[in-house]
Motif scaffolding. Structure first.
Motif, PDB file in Angstrom:
ATOM      1  N   UNK A 222     -48.785  25.862 -50.806  1.00 43.19           N
ATOM      2  CA  UNK A 222     -48.689  27.279 -51.200  1.00 43.19           C
ATOM      3  C   UNK A 222     -48.990  28.251 -50.051  1.00 43.19           C
ATOM      4  N   UNK A 223     -49.854  27.869 -49.132  1.00 38.14           N
ATOM      5  CA  UNK A 223     -50.136  28.721 -47.981  1.00 38.14           C
ATOM      6  C   UNK A 223     -48.903  28.880 -47.103  1.00 38.14           C
ATOM      7  N   UNK A 224     -48.134  27.813 -46.956  1.00 43.08           N
ATOM      8  CA  UNK A 224     -46.949  27.854 -46.090  1.00 43.08           C
ATOM      9  C   UNK A 224     -45.814  28.657 -46.718  1.00 43.08           C
ATOM     10  N   UNK A 225     -45.747  28.665 -48.027  1.00 42.97           N
ATOM     11  CA  UNK A 225     -44.772  29.540 -48.695  1.00 42.97           C
ATOM     12  C   UNK A 225     -45.112  31.002 -48.408  1.00 42.97           C
ATOM     13  N   UNK A 226     -46.380  31.337 -48.414  1.00 42.55           N
ATOM     14  CA  UNK A 226     -46.790  32.715 -48.131  1.00 42.55           C
ATOM     15  C   UNK A 226     -46.544  33.076 -46.669  1.00 42.55           C
ATOM     16  N   UNK A 227     -46.808  32.158 -45.753  1.00 41.48           N
ATOM     17  CA  UNK A 227     -46.509  32.399 -44.338  1.00 41.48           C
ATOM     18  C   UNK A 227     -44.999  32.554 -44.157  1.00 41.48           C
TER      19      UNK A 227
END
Length: 130
Positions: free
Chosen positions: A87-92
């Motif tokens: 989920x962090x990489x989707x936000x990045x």
């Protein structure tokens, strides 16, 4: 607002200026701090990553392209420590894609690939010239 470390700045050296501009703008837009873990790769490093199955190709966009620049970067989410939660990489990726639209630079995210999902990876399209 976040700021790149010396290590991230060093890892941007030799990367295509348009991609660097996108990544810098993304850092200003992101809700999730990130670092640049890799930009330019040597052929020796690429061989090692390929042999370890950490890369799917020897034709990596991290290698200097015909214009002399690498056309790819790997980013790592920083939340007090490096984190690999998807989920962090989707936000990045949302921030990188927004920056790319704003700067009118085409971008590809490894998280959108069908066969090999690579959340930390962002690159210019193959054959990009500007």
């Amino acid at each position: 607002m976040y700021k790149f470390s010396k290590r991230s700045e060093q890892n941007l050296q030799g990367v295509h200026p348009d991609l660097v501009a996108v990544i810098r703008r993304a850092l200003a837009l992101t809700e999730v701090d990130f670092m640049v873990t890799e930009g330019v790769r040597t052929l020796e490093r690429q061989r090692l990553l390929y042999a370890k199955k950490a890369s799917q190709t020897m034709n990596s966009m991290h290698l200097p392209q015909s214009d002399g620049f690498a056309h790819a970067v790997d980013l790592a989410a920083w939340v007090g420590e490096v984190r690999w939660d998807w989920p962090l990489y989707h936000r990045i990726a949302d921030a990188v894609k927004a920056a790319a639209r704003e700067l009118n630079v085409p971008i590809e995210w490894g998280g959108d690939w069908k066969n090999f999902k690579d959340g930390p990876h962002f690159q210019l399209p193959r054959g990009y010239a500007k």
